[in-house]
Design a protein around this motif. Structure first.
Motif, PDB file in Angstrom:
ATOM      1  N   SER A 169     -61.522  67.046  24.778  1.00  0.00           N
ATOM      2  CA  SER A 169     -61.904  65.733  24.257  1.00  0.00           C
ATOM      3  C   SER A 169     -60.681  64.981  23.724  1.00  0.00           C
ATOM      4  CB  SER A 169     -62.943  65.906  23.138  1.00  0.00           C
ATOM      5  OG  SER A 169     -63.222  64.672  22.512  1.00  0.00           O
ATOM      6  N   PHE A 170     -59.819  65.690  23.011  1.00  0.00           N
ATOM      7  CA  PHE A 170     -58.635  65.073  22.401  1.00  0.00           C
ATOM      8  C   PHE A 170     -57.704  64.492  23.465  1.00  0.00           C
ATOM      9  CE2 PHE A 170     -54.250  65.654  20.721  1.00  0.00           C
ATOM     10  CZ  PHE A 170     -54.334  64.813  19.615  1.00  0.00           C
ATOM     11  N   TYR A 171     -57.391  65.291  24.485  1.00  0.00           N
ATOM     12  CA  TYR A 171     -56.437  64.849  25.504  1.00  0.00           C
ATOM     13  C   TYR A 171     -57.040  63.857  26.500  1.00  0.00           C
ATOM     14  CZ  TYR A 171     -53.219  68.479  23.901  1.00  0.00           C
ATOM     15  OH  TYR A 171     -52.378  69.245  23.158  1.00  0.00           O
ATOM     16  N   SER A 172     -58.382  63.758  26.535  1.00  0.00           N
ATOM     17  CA  SER A 172     -59.000  62.804  27.443  1.00  0.00           C
ATOM     18  C   SER A 172     -58.617  61.369  27.104  1.00  0.00           C
ATOM     19  CB  SER A 172     -60.522  62.960  27.413  1.00  0.00           C
ATOM     20  OG  SER A 172     -61.056  62.557  26.159  1.00  0.00           O
ATOM     21  N   VAL A 173     -58.176  61.162  25.869  1.00  0.00           N
ATOM     22  CA  VAL A 173     -57.717  59.836  25.430  1.00  0.00           C
ATOM     23  C   VAL A 173     -56.552  59.359  26.291  1.00  0.00           C
ATOM     24  CG1 VAL A 173     -56.560  58.628  23.519  1.00  0.00           C
ATOM     25  CG2 VAL A 173     -58.515  60.141  23.065  1.00  0.00           C
ATOM     26  N   PHE A 192     -52.157  78.417  31.949  1.00  0.00           N
ATOM     27  CA  PHE A 192     -53.541  78.749  32.282  1.00  0.00           C
ATOM     28  C   PHE A 192     -54.605  77.794  31.752  1.00  0.00           C
ATOM     29  CE2 PHE A 192     -52.940  81.129  28.338  1.00  0.00           C
ATOM     30  CZ  PHE A 192     -54.131  80.915  27.674  1.00  0.00           C
ATOM     31  N   PRO A 193     -54.483  77.194  30.571  1.00  0.00           N
ATOM     32  CA  PRO A 193     -55.568  76.296  30.159  1.00  0.00           C
ATOM     33  C   PRO A 193     -55.390  74.879  30.701  1.00  0.00           C
ATOM     34  CG  PRO A 193     -54.389  77.221  28.256  1.00  0.00           C
ATOM     35  CD  PRO A 193     -53.537  77.379  29.481  1.00  0.00           C
ATOM     36  N   LYS A 194     -54.318  74.650  31.458  1.00  0.00           N
ATOM     37  CA  LYS A 194     -53.969  73.283  31.850  1.00  0.00           C
ATOM     38  C   LYS A 194     -55.102  72.604  32.625  1.00  0.00           C
ATOM     39  CE  LYS A 194     -50.822  72.788  35.037  1.00  0.00           C
ATOM     40  NZ  LYS A 194     -51.550  72.068  36.104  1.00  0.00           N
ATOM     41  N   VAL A 195     -55.686  73.317  33.580  1.00  0.00           N
ATOM     42  CA  VAL A 195     -56.701  72.696  34.430  1.00  0.00           C
ATOM     43  C   VAL A 195     -57.913  72.283  33.610  1.00  0.00           C
ATOM     44  CG1 VAL A 195     -58.266  73.090  36.351  1.00  0.00           C
ATOM     45  CG2 VAL A 195     -55.918  73.929  36.470  1.00  0.00           C
ATOM     46  N   SER A 196     -58.393  73.184  32.761  1.00  0.00           N
ATOM     47  CA  SER A 196     -59.603  72.882  32.002  1.00  0.00           C
ATOM     48  C   SER A 196     -59.349  71.893  30.872  1.00  0.00           C
ATOM     49  CB  SER A 196     -60.191  74.172  31.427  1.00  0.00           C
ATOM     50  OG  SER A 196     -59.244  74.836  30.621  1.00  0.00           O
ATOM     51  N   ILE A 197     -58.159  71.919  30.290  1.00  0.00           N
ATOM     52  CA  ILE A 197     -57.866  71.029  29.173  1.00  0.00           C
ATOM     53  C   ILE A 197     -57.503  69.628  29.658  1.00  0.00           C
ATOM     54  CG2 ILE A 197     -56.167  70.564  27.352  1.00  0.00           C
ATOM     55  CD1 ILE A 197     -56.136  73.502  26.743  1.00  0.00           C
ATOM     56  N   ASP A 200     -59.051  65.659  33.139  1.00  0.00           N
ATOM     57  CA  ASP A 200     -59.173  64.207  33.290  1.00  0.00           C
ATOM     58  C   ASP A 200     -57.826  63.538  33.538  1.00  0.00           C
ATOM     59  OD1 ASP A 200     -61.918  64.289  32.889  1.00  0.00           O
ATOM     60  OD2 ASP A 200     -61.728  64.112  30.715  1.00  0.00           O
ATOM     61  N   LEU A 201     -56.757  64.236  33.244  1.00  0.00           N
ATOM     62  CA  LEU A 201     -55.414  63.647  33.343  1.00  0.00           C
ATOM     63  C   LEU A 201     -54.818  64.043  34.691  1.00  0.00           C
ATOM     64  CD1 LEU A 201     -53.668  61.919  31.422  1.00  0.00           C
ATOM     65  CD2 LEU A 201     -52.554  64.013  30.686  1.00  0.00           C
ATOM     66  N   ASN A 202     -55.324  63.424  35.761  1.00  0.00           N
ATOM     67  CA  ASN A 202     -54.935  63.850  37.101  1.00  0.00           C
ATOM     68  C   ASN A 202     -53.580  63.316  37.557  1.00  0.00           C
ATOM     69  OD1 ASN A 202     -55.625  61.190  37.460  1.00  0.00           O
ATOM     70  ND2 ASN A 202     -57.539  61.632  38.558  1.00  0.00           N
TER      71      ASN A 202
END
Length: 510
Positions: A169-173, A192-197, A200-202
């Motif tokens: 949610s935080f990084y979706s900004v 490893f958490p990059k894809v899930s975190i 939205d930042l494609n």
């Protein structure tokens, strides 16, 4: 005296207090002039924090800090940008929780920018900070150790999922903040958490394995010889060949198959400060959980490991795959790449990592990790192999096995003996190959020294005669018949009841 920035990650402090700085500003210039959204993974203590601190000072227009560096006359210092520098490691998320700790830190960063925040929830506060700070120019956002609030809780999957949800949610900004952002650079140890975190930042460009930026952290051979010229000249007066040893111990890291290999900066600085070859980096924070997972998964032979590019960056918290984690955390590095099958070859980067990790693994299999190493119980093995002294080698193996606590003894199969033998010789720096395939079978262990090639076949509760016969029946040493070195066949039978070598036989090939 030279001042080495050991543990110092603040560029301003390094420059103002005359600490040594390895000039990375040309690589940094290429990075910030070529794009806007980046992700970079590197092991701990490899210079990620210093990289971000340097970028912060560039965009803050602090030209005088860069005097005598490459970028000094290459940058428009009049064009300044607001910098939001978020360092996750400094947040007290263990006590406050990640949501509250992030919210407090956003408030502190807002004060640094002279911004008043009206929003009460975290996502809104971050968006508001970026938007309002951009009134003074497009914003530079630097996020350091983004993954720490996740990797700190790998033994608590509930907390991992909670923090991952907060981060998402935080990084979706950031996705909808493009009009306000000049540069976004996110760094961490793991990928490893990059894809899930950051799903939205494609537009985030992962430069972890990128030829242009492979040496943006770490120290190259050219940088070593340029910036440590005085130290090298001094040391070579009494150790003429020390550069080769230095390279063997601390060089070897690569983040692209065609890129130059680099030194571990922390270990190199520690060596220059103390002038002793020691395992500096390994002992600053090797996670116990990683070694224990390797033991649980029976992962021990880490030379010439092959893995695909997608697997290299993956990490499933529920089902941890050891090899990608070992690469991401710096215990394995790229040794080659096969473009036909798109597989990377991985291996230990250097002596420091190989010796330290095999020692930790051997201690784990002996059930004395953490807290004890295996150095004292393996040294006799080295001399016995070099001299082809088999009675001494068997005695050393017996001593090694006898150190395993009785209540931890689990000799359910011969594999535990196989692993202990392999790690013991590998820890000593020998060329050791396990389960080597030939046309007619698979040899348990092959050990190569300057003068000898040893083929070891290991049995449990059987007989040394059966083990020795198998070496000759299967022709384990036949592929090496043209090698000038003497070839020695060794059959060893272990006793699970007595926890020792019950009998052994040795035969030299004519």
């Amino acid at each position: 005296m030279r001042k080495y920035p050991i543990g110092i990650q603040d560029f301003e402090k390094i420059r103002k207090e005359n600490f040594l700085y390895i000039d990375k500003t040309q690589s940094i210039y290429n990075l910030i002039a070529s794009g806007n959204y980046y992700f970079l993974s590197r092991p701990r203590r490899f210079g990620k924090s210093l990289l971000l601190s340097t970028i912060k000072e560039i965009f803050s227009g602090n030209r005088e800090l860069f005097k005598d560096l490459w970028i000094y006359n290459q940058w428009n210092w009049e064009q300044k940008h607001p910098v939001i520098h978020l360092r996750l490691s400094k947040l007290d998320y263990q006590k406050l929780g990640l949501y509250e700790a992030l919210s407090i830190e956003i408030g502190i960063l807002a004060k640094e920018q002279g911004v008043e925040l009206e929003s009460k929830h975290l996502k809104g506060r971050f968006e508001e900070l970026i938007r309002k700070a951009s009134a003074n120019g497009k914003v530079v956002i630097l996020i350091d150790e983004y993954d720490k609030p996740i990797t700190d809780y790998l033994d608590d999957l509930g907390k991992v999922e909670e923090n991952r949800s907060i981060f998402k949610s935080f990084y979706s900004v950031l996705k909808d903040s493009d009009p306000y952002i000049r540069l976004l650079l996110i760094t961490g140890v793991s990928r490893f958490p990059k894809v899930s975190i950051f799903s939205d930042l494609n537009n985030l460009n992962d430069i972890t394995i990128h030829r242009k930026y492979a040496t943006i952290a770490g120290i190259t051979q050219q940088e070593l010889e340029r910036d440590f010229a005085d130290e090298i000249a001094e040391i070579q007066q009494h150790q003429p060949d020390f550069l080769g040893k230095l390279k063997s111990w601390y060089n070897g890291y690569a983040w692209h198959e065609e890129a130059e290999r680099v030194y571990n900066p922390f270990s190199l600085l520690k060596y220059m400060d103390g002038r002793d070859f020691r395992n500096y980096w390994f002992h600053t924070g090797t996670p116990t959980w990683l070694v224990n997972i390797m033991k649980q998964n029976r992962e021990y032979d880490l030379e010439n490991v092959h893995i695909g590019e997608n697997a290299l960056s993956s990490f499933n918290v529920e089902h941890i795959a050891v090899i990608p984690v070992l690469f991401q955390t710096g215990y394995l590095t790229i040794k080659g790449y096969n473009s036909n099958n798109r597989l990377y070859k991985l291996g230990y980067p250097n002596t420091e990592v190989r010796e330290s990790l095999t020692d930790a693994l051997l201690s784990a299999y002996r059930n004395v990790f953490p807290g004890n190493d295996s150095m004292s119980v393996t040294d006799d093995l080295s001399e016995s192999l070099k001299k082809n002294d088999m009675p001494q080698m068997i005695k050393a193996l017996d001593v090694l096995l006898s150190t395993i606590p009785y209540d931890h003894w689990k000799a359910e199969s011969e594999s535990i003996f196989h692993i202990i033998v392999h790690l013991s010789f590998k820890r000593l720096g020998f060329d050791v190959r396990s389960e080597v395939h030939s046309a007619t079978g698979r040899c348990d262990v092959l050990v190569f020294t300057d003068r000898y090639i040893f083929a070891l076949e290991l049995k449990l509760n059987s007989s040394a005669n059966v083990a020795l016969d198998q070496i000759f029946e299967k022709g384990y040493l036949r592929p090496y018949q043209m090698d000038a070195r003497k070839k020695i066949a060794i059959g060893i039978n272990f006793s699970s009841e007595k926890r020792n070598v019950q009998d052994y036989l040795v035969k030299e090939l004519e």
